[in-house]
Scaffold this active site. Structure first.
Site, PDB file in Angstrom:
ATOM      1  N   HIS A  51       0.836  -1.208   0.000  1.00 55.42           N
ATOM      2  CA  HIS A  51       0.000   0.000   0.000  1.00 55.42           C
ATOM      3  C   HIS A  51       0.871   1.258   0.000  1.00 55.42           C
ATOM      4  CE1 HIS A  51      -3.032   2.721   2.234  1.00 55.42           C
ATOM      5  NE2 HIS A  51      -3.391   2.622   0.965  1.00 55.42           N
ATOM      6  N   HIS A  93      -0.925  10.536  -3.051  1.00 55.49           N
ATOM      7  CA  HIS A  93      -2.267  10.301  -2.528  1.00 55.49           C
ATOM      8  C   HIS A  93      -3.049  11.575  -2.265  1.00 55.49           C
ATOM      9  CE1 HIS A  93      -5.317   9.616   0.620  1.00 55.49           C
ATOM     10  NE2 HIS A  93      -5.490   8.440   0.024  1.00 55.49           N
TER      11      HIS A  93
END
Length: 306
Positions: A51, A93
């Site tokens: 991740h 992100h």
């Protein structure tokens, strides 16, 4: 009172009959649609994806994290992308750089050169609370091109973060498709987004050639179909569901729901799974993909039990 109860029971019976008739009618007339399996999903499962490169052990979305995750033999990376002011696709992100760097501002308001000057290891803390990667030469933002070219053996799960209604959001589906095809990476990338519109826009370019994930609305429709007994009516438009593990959503990681997805050739993926026993339980149920912050934990699991 008796008449009232009788009316309620009659109404319930009628409703039940209508529901049953509807179920039988749709069951007889609906044809189950099974997805063809894209090349992205033809490797041996389960897949372990780091991740944001493995944000639990290195600064997220930096070369530091991708290199370290590779040391733990992950199958690939789960990443997020955004577009810069000069229309470069970067692996990032947040909408703003403030949380992870020593800078401030929106990614979409900064050029790639400006972003490259920032230290993205600045705020990362290790388990002892130290900042071991401040000033590290590899604690820099990475472009999607650099990532794809630098790790040719890794699968890359790409999540489009720019909102559809923004300028950069309107450009990124086509720019992403052009980059993927230019680099010949069609078989090792998966494109997804929380925004169904972004997936639909990307598919206008890719057609059925690149693996796609499901947006939130598509997942909700699948859960509704499954939960109400009308799963035979569900028409999948994605190759995988990437599902969260959070309280109040037991259906999403139930054995029955995983079996339902498997029957349609939809890979069941879960994020963010950071405990070994939980990883093991999901894999035993048939989960195809585990997305984790800690590729070191997944490494020990896969070596000890698989």
């Amino acid at each position: 009172m008796k008449n009232c109860i009788k009316k309620v029971l009659t109404a319930a019976g009628v409703a039940g009959a209508v529901f049953g008739g509807l179920w039988i009618g749709t069951k007889l007339t609906s044809e189950t649609q099974v997805r063809s399996i894209k090349p992205f999903f033809r490797r041996r499962s389960p897949y372990i994806l780091a991740h944001r490169g493995g944000m639990g052990i290195r600064p997220e979305h930096t070369k530091l994290s991708f290199d370290k995750a590779s040391d733990f033999n992950v199958d690939g990376f789960e990443i997020d992308i955004r577009m810069t002011k000069d229309e470069e696709i970067v692996v990032f992100h947040d909408a703003y750089v403030d949380r992870t760097s020593n800078g401030a501002g929106r990614v979409s308001n900064m050029t790639l050169d400006e972003l490259k000057k920032l230290d993205f290891g600045y705020h990362f803390r290790d388990v002892e609370g130290n900042h071991p990667y401040r000033g590290d030469k590899d604690a820099k933002i990475v472009t999607l091109r650099e990532l794809i070219e630098s790790y040719p053996d890794k699968l890359i799960n790409i999540d489009i973060k720019d909102k559809p209604e923004t300028y950069e959001g309107s450009l990124i589906p086509s720019a992403l498709y052009r980059l993927i095809t230019e680099l010949g990476a069609e078989d090792r990338v998966l494109v997804t987004s929380f925004f169904d519109d972004q997936i639909s826009r990307f598919k206008l370019y890719s057609g059925d050639t690149i693996a796609l994930g499901a947006g939130e609305n598509q997942v909700k429709n699948a859960v509704l179909s499954y939960s109400t007994g009308f799963k035979h009516m569900y028409k999948p438009n994605a190759d995988t569901f990437q599902l969260p593990l959070k309280p109040g959503t037991p259906t999403l990681y139930s054995q029955g729901f995983i079996n339902f997805l498997q029957s349609l050739n939809i890979a069941a993926g879960y994020w963010v799974v950071n405990e070994m026993d939980q990883m093991d339980e999901l894999i035993q149920k048939g989960a195809h993909t585990i997305v984790t912050d800690y590729p070191d934990i997944s490494y020990y699991l896969m070596n000890e039990r698989y």
